[in-house]
Scaffold this motif. Sequence first.
Motif, PDB file in Angstrom:
ATOM      1  N   ASN A 186       4.740  10.614   0.394  1.00 53.05           N
ATOM      2  CA  ASN A 186       4.245   9.248   0.253  1.00 53.05           C
ATOM      3  C   ASN A 186       5.379   8.250   0.350  1.00 53.05           C
TER       4      ASN A 186
ATOM      5  N   THR B  71      -1.479   7.981   7.004  1.00 44.53           N
ATOM      6  CA  THR B  71      -2.650   7.219   6.589  1.00 44.53           C
ATOM      7  C   THR B  71      -2.248   6.071   5.676  1.00 44.53           C
ATOM      8  N   THR B  72      -3.008   4.980   5.775  1.00 44.74           N
ATOM      9  CA  THR B  72      -2.932   3.872   4.826  1.00 44.74           C
ATOM     10  C   THR B  72      -4.266   3.799   4.099  1.00 44.74           C
ATOM     11  N   ASP B  73      -4.447   2.773   3.304  1.00 46.84           N
ATOM     12  CA  ASP B  73      -5.745   2.598   2.648  1.00 46.84           C
ATOM     13  C   ASP B  73      -6.830   2.219   3.644  1.00 46.84           C
ATOM     14  N   ASN B  74      -6.421   1.778   4.847  1.00 55.52           N
ATOM     15  CA  ASN B  74      -7.397   1.256   5.807  1.00 55.52           C
ATOM     16  C   ASN B  74      -7.481   2.022   7.114  1.00 55.52           C
TER      17      ASN B  74
ATOM     18  N   GLN C 119       0.835  -1.196   0.000  1.00 52.85           N
ATOM     19  CA  GLN C 119       0.000   0.000   0.000  1.00 52.85           C
ATOM     20  C   GLN C 119       0.867   1.241   0.000  1.00 52.85           C
ATOM     21  N   THR C 120       0.253   2.361  -0.409  1.00 54.83           N
ATOM     22  CA  THR C 120       0.906   3.668  -0.327  1.00 54.83           C
ATOM     23  C   THR C 120       0.554   4.306   1.009  1.00 54.83           C
TER      24      THR C 120
ATOM     25  N   THR D 150       5.839   3.833  -0.370  1.00 51.70           N
ATOM     26  CA  THR D 150       5.248   2.541  -0.723  1.00 51.70           C
ATOM     27  C   THR D 150       5.758   1.485   0.250  1.00 51.70           C
TER      28      THR D 150
ATOM     29  N   THR E 182      -5.840   5.455   9.899  1.00 53.27           N
ATOM     30  CA  THR E 182      -5.166   6.743  10.082  1.00 53.27           C
ATOM     31  C   THR E 182      -4.772   6.918  11.534  1.00 53.27           C
TER      32      THR E 182
END
Length: 459
Positions: free
Chosen positions: A352, A383-386, A339-340, A354, A388
Amino acid sequence: MYENNRILTGGWTRGQIRAVLLAAILVMSLVALAVPAAATGEDESATEHTSTADIGPTPAVSAVERGGADAALRSGGLFFQGQTVVLEVPESVTEQRDFQLRRYDRPGDRTASFVREFNVDGQDRYEISTNRLRGDYAVTLGNDQTQVVEFDSDGVATGVVDQADARPFEVAEQSLRVSWGQDRITTGDDDVDLNIRSNRARYNLNVSADGLDFDDLVNVFRHGGASDNPEPHADRNPFAVDGSVYDAYEDEDVLVVRGLRDGSLTADFTQIDAGDYPFRFEVTDTGVSSGAPASEETDPSPAFFDASDIEPMSATVAPGETVSVSATVTNTGETEGTQTVSLRIDDSPVANSTVGLEAGMSTTVDFEVDAPEEPGQYVHSITTDNATVAGSLTVEAPAETPTETPTETPTETPTETPTEETPETPTETPTEDQHGFGAVVAIVAALSAALLLARRQQS
């Protein structure tokens, strides 16, 4: 003119006039009393109703009508991203009709960066969309960010307090993971566990499955071995039944499971034909969803990157100063993922990275960025995709006092001493001696001239 107690024009005495006037007043009083008594007899119930309305207590302000909103705003409350939150600000609390939504810095007990400006409608209401919110927030009076509006549990404003005494409300991102309790499900299974996990205490789920209609879903979750499912509200059936009664969307083949919390439900597949049925579970108000396929094999849950332990949690820096921010990122899912990971300042990404992690592994993500040039309160987050994790950042302008001191001292000292004292001694002393010497010479010359003239006269 009066004569012998009589009126000249008519011949009546004062006593007779007084008697006539008193009689007239008495008759008029009796007529006046008779009129309201007759009215009361004709409509007694109407008189009582009017009297009761006049002396009754003033009705209290009712709770805000939620309408299409998911929840009523409450100071100190917790809400979840995706909900629509409604508030009401009566003019009895404040005549201000324009307000601002601002972030709130809990460590500093003060409001922070501006989010949006809004006006209440003709009914003193406004609905806040939380789709892009995450963190702590407060509602302030217009541009005065020091005055915060307080709200009761019904969404109605109760007063205005200083920012240091405010109780901000929080918006969090809801998590949801749903999985079956066994890898292989058959048409003979009548008590299959459905495991549900979320960071929210209670919520409703919209349940649907490709290939199953509303009646099939009722058979899975309400019949046979599933009829003993726990009831979160004790005397209230937590499942959607009979269409309109519990908000079931029968026409859309969606079953609403109400009042869920962490734990497991039981499903009965004995009345379902064999096949692969991708189930979808979606939280009714936030839209967060999770899949749970029912087939011979269950795939492992996808990667889920959680974020925690942000450093620094709170920091004060100068404008443009380099800031180092770090956080721990953990893959709590069952598969490897990439994830970024972003560093944000007030929800704006500034850096950012990775990150790839195997299931169950953690790593520390570090960032170095320049602080904003504008002094003020900011929220920095990773933050991640899921998930914070956030902290507070204060940017303060450097103090101005050191620049004033060196300019005053060196300019005064060299100018005073040499100009006043040095020229006085040599210039005044010689002028006094010269004037005294000249006077003596003049006197001597005058005496000599007088003596010479006297001798000439004698001779």
